[in-house]
Design a protein around this motif. Sequence first.
Motif, PDB file in Angstrom:
ATOM      1  N   GLN A   1     -28.128  22.765  62.769  1.00 53.05           N
ATOM      2  CA  GLN A   1     -29.231  23.875  63.387  1.00 53.05           C
ATOM      3  C   GLN A   1     -28.552  24.853  64.049  1.00 53.05           C
ATOM      4  N   LYS A   2     -29.368  25.998  64.048  1.00 58.25           N
ATOM      5  CA  LYS A   2     -28.829  27.206  64.879  1.00 58.25           C
ATOM      6  C   LYS A   2     -28.684  26.657  66.455  1.00 58.25           C
ATOM      7  N   THR A   3     -27.479  27.015  67.047  1.00 59.99           N
ATOM      8  CA  THR A   3     -27.009  26.416  68.172  1.00 59.99           C
ATOM      9  C   THR A   3     -26.494  27.522  69.244  1.00 59.99           C
ATOM     10  N   ILE A   4     -27.088  27.805  70.243  1.00 64.80           N
ATOM     11  CA  ILE A   4     -26.427  28.710  71.322  1.00 64.80           C
ATOM     12  C   ILE A   4     -25.580  27.851  72.154  1.00 64.80           C
ATOM     13  N   VAL A   5     -24.236  28.333  71.962  1.00 67.51           N
ATOM     14  CA  VAL A   5     -22.946  27.801  72.793  1.00 67.51           C
ATOM     15  C   VAL A   5     -22.405  28.800  73.967  1.00 67.51           C
ATOM     16  N   CYS A   6     -22.785  28.031  74.923  1.00 74.46           N
ATOM     17  CA  CYS A   6     -22.436  28.816  76.205  1.00 74.46           C
ATOM     18  C   CYS A   6     -21.001  28.316  76.566  1.00 74.46           C
ATOM     19  N   PHE A   7     -20.007  29.007  76.662  1.00 74.06           N
ATOM     20  CA  PHE A   7     -18.710  28.799  77.145  1.00 74.06           C
ATOM     21  C   PHE A   7     -18.417  29.074  78.562  1.00 74.06           C
ATOM     22  N   ILE A   8     -18.573  28.395  79.755  1.00 74.09           N
ATOM     23  CA  ILE A   8     -18.356  28.817  80.965  1.00 74.09           C
ATOM     24  C   ILE A   8     -16.856  28.604  81.331  1.00 74.09           C
ATOM     25  N   ARG A   9     -16.760  28.898  82.721  1.00 74.79           N
ATOM     26  CA  ARG A   9     -15.253  28.926  82.951  1.00 74.79           C
ATOM     27  C   ARG A   9     -14.909  27.539  83.700  1.00 74.79           C
ATOM     28  N   HIS A  10     -14.282  27.301  84.816  1.00 78.29           N
ATOM     29  CA  HIS A  10     -14.044  25.906  85.433  1.00 78.29           C
ATOM     30  C   HIS A  10     -15.261  25.478  86.218  1.00 78.29           C
ATOM     31  N   PHE A  11     -15.190  24.249  86.466  1.00 72.10           N
ATOM     32  CA  PHE A  11     -16.358  23.555  87.069  1.00 72.10           C
ATOM     33  C   PHE A  11     -16.497  23.973  88.659  1.00 72.10           C
ATOM     34  N   TRP A  12     -15.425  24.513  89.126  1.00 73.57           N
ATOM     35  CA  TRP A  12     -15.560  25.034  90.533  1.00 73.57           C
ATOM     36  C   TRP A  12     -16.011  26.461  90.540  1.00 73.57           C
TER      37      TRP A  12
END
Length: 205
Positions: free
Chosen positions: A46-57
Amino acid sequence: FGEPPELDRFDEMGLPSRPQLEEAAALSVISESGVRVPFGNLFEGQKTIVCFIRHFWCPLCQDYMFSISRNVSPEVLASAGIKLVIISNGSYEMIKSYRRIFRTPFALYTDPTHKVYNSLGMTLQTLEKGPKASYIRHGMVSGIGMVVKNAVKVGMPVWKPGGDIAQLGGEFILGPGLSCSWAHRMRYTRSHVSILQVIEEAGVD
């Protein structure tokens, strides 16, 4: 004088090519339980929005995560046949507590090798802040305070790797299958595209 060499080759909005999508889809990301999953499985059906964030802190990305929690309804996405997932690059052992900070129902995975990031063109590494985005709610000092407070509140395993502080992320609308209808890659540490714009690009009113 022009842009630095790495920016000359950087494409902020270009759609990944078929070979790039094939390469990325075959690479693994790691789930909250430590299971390796082919990245392509996340958007195969299915169509999926993928958000790549930076580091957890990163306080800037925590502001972005809070904006997702405030503005994105899982029910509305589901009714539109759209999924949203988030990718970071730290230890998978931080995912469970990180999700608790935002009470997010959306799945989160990690790519600690940065291979998926790089294969999709997120090759910039910088600590430059750039212009202030609309989702930013904290300055440097208050942002660090927020991160520490959140870590204590949810019991984040602070001894685990949080990720590369210079790695930038981006937002993609992928699937179903090996397709990409929209892409954005960060130039600066606070240059995520507003999540409201991303879901609009995905066709959600």
